[in-house]
Every structure is written in structure tokens, then in C-alpha cells.
Motif scaffolding. Structure first.
Motif, short mmCIF file in Angstrom:
data_model
loop_
_atom_site.label_atom_id
_atom_site.label_comp_id
_atom_site.label_asym_id
_atom_site.label_seq_id
_atom_site.Cartn_x
_atom_site.Cartn_y
_atom_site.Cartn_z
N UNK A 139 6.78 -1.67 -15.56
CA UNK A 139 6.24 -2.16 -16.82
C UNK A 139 5.35 -3.35 -16.50
N UNK A 140 4.12 -3.28 -16.96
CA UNK A 140 3.16 -4.37 -16.71
C UNK A 140 2.40 -4.67 -17.99
N UNK A 141 1.77 -5.84 -18.01
CA UNK A 141 1.02 -6.26 -19.20
C UNK A 141 -0.29 -5.48 -19.34
N UNK A 142 -0.82 -5.02 -18.22
CA UNK A 142 -2.06 -4.23 -18.21
C UNK A 142 -1.83 -3.01 -17.32
N UNK A 143 -2.62 -1.95 -17.50
CA UNK A 143 -2.44 -0.77 -16.64
C UNK A 143 -2.66 -1.11 -15.16
N UNK A 144 -1.87 -0.48 -14.29
CA UNK A 144 -2.00 -0.72 -12.86
C UNK A 144 -3.24 -0.03 -12.31
N UNK A 145 -3.88 -0.67 -11.35
CA UNK A 145 -5.00 -0.03 -10.65
C UNK A 145 -4.43 0.98 -9.67
N UNK A 146 -5.24 1.90 -9.22
CA UNK A 146 -4.78 2.93 -8.26
C UNK A 146 -4.31 2.28 -6.95
N UNK A 147 -5.03 1.25 -6.49
CA UNK A 147 -4.65 0.58 -5.25
C UNK A 147 -3.30 -0.11 -5.38
N UNK A 148 -3.10 -0.82 -6.50
CA UNK A 148 -1.83 -1.50 -6.73
C UNK A 148 -0.70 -0.49 -6.89
N UNK A 149 -0.98 0.61 -7.54
CA UNK A 149 0.02 1.67 -7.72
C UNK A 149 0.44 2.22 -6.36
N UNK A 150 -0.52 2.44 -5.45
CA UNK A 150 -0.20 2.95 -4.12
C UNK A 150 0.63 1.94 -3.34
N UNK A 151 0.29 0.65 -3.45
CA UNK A 151 1.03 -0.39 -2.75
C UNK A 151 2.47 -0.47 -3.25
N UNK A 152 2.64 -0.46 -4.56
CA UNK A 152 3.99 -0.51 -5.13
C UNK A 152 4.78 0.72 -4.71
N UNK A 153 4.17 1.88 -4.79
CA UNK A 153 4.82 3.13 -4.42
C UNK A 153 5.29 3.10 -2.97
N UNK A 154 4.43 2.61 -2.08
CA UNK A 154 4.77 2.53 -0.66
C UNK A 154 5.95 1.59 -0.43
N UNK A 155 5.91 0.41 -1.05
CA UNK A 155 6.98 -0.58 -0.86
C UNK A 155 8.32 -0.09 -1.43
N UNK A 156 8.26 0.54 -2.58
CA UNK A 156 9.50 1.04 -3.21
C UNK A 156 10.08 2.18 -2.38
N UNK A 157 9.23 3.06 -1.86
CA UNK A 157 9.72 4.15 -1.01
C UNK A 157 10.37 3.61 0.25
N UNK A 158 9.80 2.56 0.84
CA UNK A 158 10.40 1.95 2.03
C UNK A 158 11.75 1.32 1.70
N UNK A 159 11.85 0.67 0.56
CA UNK A 159 13.10 0.01 0.17
C UNK A 159 14.20 1.00 -0.18
N UNK A 160 13.83 2.07 -0.88
CA UNK A 160 14.82 3.03 -1.36
C UNK A 160 15.13 4.09 -0.30
#
Length: 185
Positions: A113-134
Motif C-alpha cells: 500500500x503506497x500513497x502513489x502508484x509504484x513505478x515499474x523499477x520500484x515494483x521490481x526492487x520490492x519484488x526482488x527483496x521480498x522474494x529473497x526474504x520469504x
């Protein structure tokens, strides 16, 4: 939320039928299309929820919008929801189906949940970090909520990480309220 249990039952029944026919992936793609279409078209959502609009009109609209784009199992679900006077559940059924399907495929859903829509680059970064953590494959769902002011709230399963400005302001306010300082002047 009203209708969630019924939507879950419809979603499970549809998934079971789709698995029997070997079409679970195709029906999942249909459910993604349905969810996206309803969420992008507010008028369609209002029409499906309206008790004033007749079932025949709802059936014809759904037929016009989805008939050539989805497979027969999904068409059967649409007809069943209309017959049972439950077309308002269509979006919920689609969401529940996607969640169940992802769970069966071993895909964890992360909700950002964010105040503004995520950019594609930020979405990829978050996805990568969450996949590594989980340590699992992750599907990312972005919800825009301006009330969090800034930052983000990340939910993966039952884990919640709140880094929003609104949360930090509430935390700061509670620290001020709990202050036991008494001036000696």
C-alpha cells in the motif's frame, strides 16, 4: 465484508471444476481479466451491484463484455451468479479464485500500500527483496491509499511492515501523550 464466504464457495467450486477439466490456469487468467475489468470500470461495478437493474440486462452486459474473451467454465460461473441473483459477488469471486490458485501454485501474495502508484523499477526492487526474504515466488499487488501520506505498508501473509508517514505520525503522537515529564519550573 458482505458476501466473502459466498464468494469463497463460488471460487472453490469453480477452481475444482477447472482442475478437473485441466483448465485452472486459463480460468485464473480469466479471473484476472474480470477483476481488472471491473476495477477499471466503475460503471460496470455499480451496474452489477444495483438491485434496480434487471438480471437480463446484467446477463447481456456480461455476455457482451466477456463472452469472446473467457473460456466456457468462466461463462458458466457468470451465468450461475446471474441465476442465483449474485452478480455483485463477481469481483470478490475473481479475487478469491486468484488467491486460492496462487496458494495452490506456491505463490505468496505481497500487498504493498503506497500513497502513489509504484513505478515499474520500484515494483521490481520490492519484488526482488521480498522474494529473497520469504524464499518463495511472490506476486505483488499494489494498492494506492493517499491517507498514508508517504512511505509504504507491506503485507506478506500474516507479516506486516508499516513504514508509512501516517504510522510514524501516530507513533509520535502516542509518545507525546505518554510523556510523564513534569516541569519543575
Amino acid at each position: 465484508m458482505v458476501g466473502t464466504r459466498a464468494a469463497l464457495r463460488y471460487a472453490k467450486a469453480t477452481l475444482n471444476l477447472a482442475k478437473e477439466k485441466g483448465l485452472a490456469k486459463e480460468v485464473n487468467d480469466d479471473m484476472i481479466l474480470i477483476q481488472k475489468t471491473i476495477e477499471e470500470n466503475h460503471d460496470l461495478e455499480v451496474m452489477l451491484k444495483s438491485p434496480v437493474i434487471k438480471s437480463d440486462l446484467k446477463r447481456s452486459v456480461l455476455k457482451e463484455v466477456f463472452e469472446k474473451k473467457v473460456n466456457p467454465i468462466t461463462i458458466g460461473l457468470l451465468k450461475l451468479l446471474i441465476e442465483n441473483k449474485r452478480p455483485a459477488l463477481l469481483n470478490l469471486v475473481a479475487k478469491e479464485y486468484i488467491v486460492i490458485y496462487d496458494f495452490l501454485q506456491g505463490v505468496e501474495v505481497a500487498q504493498v500500500t503506497s500513497a502513489v502508484p509504484l513505478t515499474k523499477e520500484l515494483e521490481k526492487t520490492i519484488l526482488k527483496r521480498v522474494q529473497e526474504a520469504v524464499g518463495k515466488e511472490i506476486s505483488l499487488n499494489n494498492i494506492v491509499d493517499p491517507s498514508i501520506i508517504g512511505g509504504f505498508v507491506l503485507r506478506v501473509g500474516d507479516e506486516l511492515y508499516d513504514s508509512s508517514v501516517a504510522y510514524r505520525l501516530k507513533d509520535l503522537l502516542s509518545q507525546f501523550e505518554d510523556n510523564q515529564y513534569i516541569s519543575k519550573i
